[in-house]
Design a protein around this motif. Structure first.
Motif, mmCIF file in Angstrom:
data_model
loop_
_atom_site.group_PDB
_atom_site.id
_atom_site.type_symbol
_atom_site.label_atom_id
_atom_site.label_comp_id
_atom_site.label_asym_id
_atom_site.label_seq_id
_atom_site.Cartn_x
_atom_site.Cartn_y
_atom_site.Cartn_z
ATOM 1 N N ARG A 1 0.863 -1.183 0.000
ATOM 2 C CA ARG A 1 0.000 0.000 0.000
ATOM 3 C C ARG A 1 0.900 1.234 0.000
ATOM 4 N NH1 ARG A 1 -3.622 3.027 4.083
ATOM 5 N NH2 ARG A 1 -2.046 2.537 5.621
ATOM 6 N N ASN A 2 0.557 2.198 -0.818
ATOM 7 C CA ASN A 2 1.337 3.447 -0.874
ATOM 8 C C ASN A 2 2.784 3.210 -1.308
ATOM 9 O OD1 ASN A 2 0.304 6.058 -0.538
ATOM 10 N ND2 ASN A 2 1.643 6.423 1.201
ATOM 11 N N ILE A 3 3.013 2.132 -2.074
ATOM 12 C CA ILE A 3 4.342 1.800 -2.591
ATOM 13 C C ILE A 3 5.322 1.569 -1.420
ATOM 14 C CG2 ILE A 3 6.005 2.380 -4.439
ATOM 15 C CD1 ILE A 3 3.471 4.804 -4.622
ATOM 16 N N GLY A 4 4.750 1.100 -0.321
ATOM 17 C CA GLY A 4 5.588 0.833 0.858
ATOM 18 C C GLY A 4 5.904 2.075 1.667
ATOM 19 N N GLN A 5 5.365 3.221 1.251
ATOM 20 C CA GLN A 5 5.724 4.485 1.908
ATOM 21 C C GLN A 5 4.662 4.875 2.941
ATOM 22 O OE1 GLN A 5 7.755 6.948 -1.629
ATOM 23 N NE2 GLN A 5 5.708 6.261 -2.084
ATOM 24 N N ALA A 6 4.460 4.007 3.913
ATOM 25 C CA ALA A 6 3.498 4.308 4.980
ATOM 26 C C ALA A 6 4.182 4.066 6.311
ATOM 27 C CB ALA A 6 2.262 3.417 4.852
ATOM 28 N N CYS A 7 3.814 4.895 7.303
ATOM 29 C CA CYS A 7 4.379 4.669 8.643
ATOM 30 C C CYS A 7 3.929 3.310 9.166
ATOM 31 C CB CYS A 7 3.931 5.769 9.582
ATOM 32 S SG CYS A 7 2.150 5.973 9.578
ATOM 33 N N THR A 8 2.779 2.840 8.669
ATOM 34 C CA THR A 8 2.241 1.550 9.102
ATOM 35 C C THR A 8 2.720 0.399 8.214
ATOM 36 O OG1 THR A 8 0.307 2.058 7.771
ATOM 37 C CG2 THR A 8 0.103 2.465 10.135
ATOM 38 N N ALA A 9 3.578 0.674 7.258
ATOM 39 C CA ALA A 9 4.030 -0.393 6.352
ATOM 40 C C ALA A 9 4.730 -1.496 7.141
ATOM 41 C CB ALA A 9 4.997 0.170 5.317
ATOM 42 N N ALA A 10 4.428 -2.745 6.791
ATOM 43 C CA ALA A 10 5.149 -3.853 7.414
ATOM 44 C C ALA A 10 6.608 -3.726 6.994
ATOM 45 C CB ALA A 10 4.567 -5.177 6.934
ATOM 46 N N ASN A 11 7.506 -3.631 7.958
ATOM 47 C CA ASN A 11 8.913 -3.378 7.637
ATOM 48 C C ASN A 11 9.743 -4.650 7.776
ATOM 49 O OD1 ASN A 11 10.206 -0.790 6.908
ATOM 50 N ND2 ASN A 11 11.681 -1.364 8.497
ATOM 51 N N ARG A 12 9.345 -5.482 8.777
ATOM 52 C CA ARG A 12 10.107 -6.718 9.033
ATOM 53 C C ARG A 12 9.130 -7.893 9.070
ATOM 54 N NH1 ARG A 12 11.886 -5.868 14.502
ATOM 55 N NH2 ARG A 12 10.084 -4.488 14.569
ATOM 56 N N PHE A 13 9.292 -8.824 8.144
ATOM 57 C CA PHE A 13 8.435 -10.012 8.138
ATOM 58 C C PHE A 13 9.138 -11.091 8.965
ATOM 59 C CE2 PHE A 13 6.875 -7.454 4.783
ATOM 60 C CZ PHE A 13 5.515 -7.710 4.739
ATOM 61 N N ILE A 14 8.490 -11.455 10.068
ATOM 62 C CA ILE A 14 9.081 -12.394 11.016
ATOM 63 C C ILE A 14 8.239 -13.662 10.916
ATOM 64 C CG2 ILE A 14 9.544 -12.730 13.488
ATOM 65 C CD1 ILE A 14 9.719 -9.582 13.640
ATOM 66 N N VAL A 15 8.791 -14.666 10.238
ATOM 67 C CA VAL A 15 7.961 -15.795 9.799
ATOM 68 C C VAL A 15 8.499 -17.110 10.377
ATOM 69 C CG1 VAL A 15 6.982 -16.939 7.762
ATOM 70 C CG2 VAL A 15 7.554 -14.500 7.653
ATOM 71 N N HIS A 16 7.591 -17.952 10.891
ATOM 72 C CA HIS A 16 8.022 -19.227 11.457
ATOM 73 C C HIS A 16 8.690 -20.075 10.381
ATOM 74 C CE1 HIS A 16 7.905 -23.186 13.329
ATOM 75 N NE2 HIS A 16 7.935 -22.506 14.469
ATOM 76 N N GLU A 17 9.753 -20.755 10.786
ATOM 77 C CA GLU A 17 10.560 -21.498 9.798
ATOM 78 C C GLU A 17 9.765 -22.579 9.051
ATOM 79 O OE1 GLU A 17 13.875 -23.194 11.863
ATOM 80 O OE2 GLU A 17 12.635 -24.596 12.986
ATOM 81 N N ASP A 18 8.711 -23.102 9.675
ATOM 82 C CA ASP A 18 7.932 -24.154 9.005
ATOM 83 C C ASP A 18 7.119 -23.628 7.818
ATOM 84 O OD1 ASP A 18 8.861 -25.851 10.862
ATOM 85 O OD2 ASP A 18 6.945 -26.175 11.913
ATOM 86 N N VAL A 19 6.785 -22.354 7.849
ATOM 87 C CA VAL A 19 5.939 -21.821 6.768
ATOM 88 C C VAL A 19 6.653 -20.758 5.932
ATOM 89 C CG1 VAL A 19 3.725 -22.335 7.892
ATOM 90 C CG2 VAL A 19 4.846 -20.141 8.359
ATOM 91 N N ALA A 20 7.890 -20.455 6.295
ATOM 92 C CA ALA A 20 8.593 -19.336 5.653
ATOM 93 C C ALA A 20 8.836 -19.556 4.156
ATOM 94 C CB ALA A 20 9.910 -19.057 6.381
ATOM 95 N N ASP A 21 9.212 -20.777 3.767
ATOM 96 C CA ASP A 21 9.481 -21.016 2.337
ATOM 97 C C ASP A 21 8.225 -20.765 1.507
ATOM 98 O OD1 ASP A 21 12.094 -21.633 2.689
ATOM 99 O OD2 ASP A 21 11.796 -23.814 2.737
#
Ligand code: NAD
Length: 485
Positions: A285-305
């Motif tokens: 959203r907003n080309i990633g230029q939002a204060c609310t943009a998800a910045n770090r995706f922290i994903v469990h190793e079982d589902v990350a791939d």
């Protein structure tokens, strides 16, 4: 709506005391289209004296505005809501021209931005205090609400309409006059909006707008003036901190909506369809230029791939281009500095060992375009995890345990919003307790709503915008004791 026609209708002057006026400097500032570098229009470059004229107007109008009925103020806001909704194509086209977001998203921002007008039109008549006996039973305690007074509202470039209405509407509803300073990169939507306020009959001096090539030279004289009572700022944490220090001299009421570094946590029990859809929304959203943009995706190793694969496949099909063109998902970044910064963050991460799954480069030619990008297994210490990316880049880290996910999510000085995806209700409840953020999306990638208190903890800010809390930012509490006779 035709872009040329939109531009002929945009006011480009300063708005002071109900009139469009030229700057006393005689200087102008060009405003460019970030999609093709073309000049859109030139606006006025205000001087410190112009800024003080705007403050004079706000101060002169304050008492009369505070004395108007809440219903009257609410009805003006409601008229503004109706009119902006009627003209949504005009505002959306203008916003895409100056800021670059895809037209469909610009329409979304018109709806979101207008919602603050409707919400606060309804809040104005509901401003209420309290009344009750003191514990001793010897008197009555009256608690009344009064407008704070003349307010200075500074807004960023990334949401040119919503960031303005989120401040102007509650200020007006509370009975405060204001001076608005939009970002120099995207001032046009705010100028057009303030003209709409004039059109619906908002009295002279209630809302004034100044634009300047030097934010500090017009802002400092206003903030240093003892007639100002309130500073509301949305922008970077760096500038916000500096303004808080300046505001301390006048012991101003402050509201600070600052930067973010949102964690987006995907547990192994998440519904991956929901998580992927939420991730795309929270990131692009907003080309990633939002204060609310998800910045770090922290994903469990079982589902990350699987998560990384699905995101990469989707973004590889995204169309990048001018936000006014048909079917574009990703518009330009705001300027070449932003393109360079995003490129450096990606390069730093890959040099440290992150895997580049898609994109990764700027797009040559006119405009400020960067490919939608996914980097996986981003190592701790990478700059991309510490800074606001403000671009279309998904950065994935992996975790094994819930404690590890919480530690990673909280390892930032920011605390605006966090996103959590889990189908386990108990885990979701634990995350509400444990994540350090002012807002949280549980199984959703979008939290913004005019009826909800928007704001951050830690270095993401002080105060809230929207909801009941939003109008309180513009109200003082006055307590009166009346002894029983
Ligand atoms: P910025 O801090 O550079 O500028 C914000 C506003 O402050 C602009 O109008 C700018 O002209 C003005 N400004 C800059 N220096 C100033 C000074 N010395 N004195 C007075 N005014 C000054 O931020 P930006 O680049 O426009 O916006 C992006 C930032 O805003 C990001 O950090 C983003 O996270 C943040 N933001 C926060 C929210 C929120 O609600 N928390 C919403 C949108 C954007």
């Amino acid at each position: 709506m035709d872009a040329k026609e939109v531009l002929t209708k945009v006011p480009t002057q300063l708005f002071v005391n109900g009139k469009w006026v030229n700057s006393s400097t005689g200087k102008k500032i060009p405003v460019y289209n970030p999609a093709n570098d073309e000049l859109l229009v030139e606006i006025q470059d205000a001087s410190p004296a112009d800024a003080l004229s705007a403050l004079d107007a706000a101060v002169a109008a304050q008492d009369e505005w505070a004395a108007t009925s809440p219903r009257y103020r609410g009805e003006l806001l409601r008229k503004a809501f109706d009119l902006i909704t009627e003209r949504k194509e005009f505002f959306a086209t203008l916003m895409t021209l100056e800021m670059g977001k895809p037209y469909a998203e610009a329409l979304g921002e018109v709806a979101y931005g207008a919602e603050f007008l409707r919400w606060f039109s309804e809040e104005a008549p509901r401003i209420a205090g309290r009344f009750g006996s003191n514990p001793e039973g010897t008197g009555q305690i009256i608690v009344a609400k009064r407008p704070v007074g003349p307010s200075f509202l500074i807004t960023p470039w990334n949401f040119p309409l919503a960031m303005a209405t989120r401040k102007i509407a509650p200020a007006m509803a509370a009975g405060c006059t204001s001076i608005v300073k939009p970002a120099t990169l995207t001032p046009l939507t705010t100028l057009a909006f303030v003209d709409l306020l004039r059109e619906v009959g908002v009295p002279a001096g209630v809302v004034n707008v100044i634009t300047s090539s030097s934010a500090s030279s017009v802002s400092n004289p206003i903030i240093e003036d003892s007639r100002l009572r309130k500073l509301s700022f949305t922008g970077s944490t760096e500038v916000g901190k500096m303004l808080m220090q300046k505001a301390a001299n006048g012991v101003l009421r402050v509201s600070m909506e600052l930067g973010g570094n949102a964690p987006f946590v995907v547990f192994e029990d998440a519904d991956l369809d929901k998580a992927v859809a939420g991730a795309l929304q929270a990131k692009f959203r907003n080309i990633g230029q939002a204060c609310t943009a998800a910045n770090r995706f922290i994903v469990h190793e079982d589902v990350a791939d699987e998560f990384a694969r699905r995101i990469s496949e989707t973004v590889a099909g995204y169309k990048v281009g001018d936000g006014l063109a048909e079917g574009v998902n990703i518009g330009p970044l705001i300027d070449q500095d932003a393109v360079a910064k995003v490129g450096e963050l990606v390069e730093d991460a890959t040099k440290r060992g992150a895997k580049l799954l898609s994109g990764g480069s700027k797009i040559d030619g006119a405009g400020n375009f960067f490919q939608p990008t996914v980097v996986d297994t981003v190592p701790a210490g990478s700059e991309i995890l510490a800074q606001e990316i403000f671009g279309p880049v998904v950065a994935i880290q992996r975790f094994k345990t819930e404690d590890e996910a919480v530690a990673l999510a909280n390892s930032t000085e920011y605390g605006l919003v966090s996103y959590v995806f889990t189908e386990d209700l108990n885990r979701g409840m634990r995350m509400i307790q444990r994540l350090e953020s002012g807002m949280m999306g549980l199984n959703t990638g979008l939290v913004s709503n005019a009826a909800a208190p928007f704001g951050g903890v830690k270095q993401s800010g002080v105060g809230r915008e929207g909801s009941f809390e939003g109008i309180n930012e513009y109200l003082e509490t006055k307590y009166v004791l009346v002894p029983n006779s």
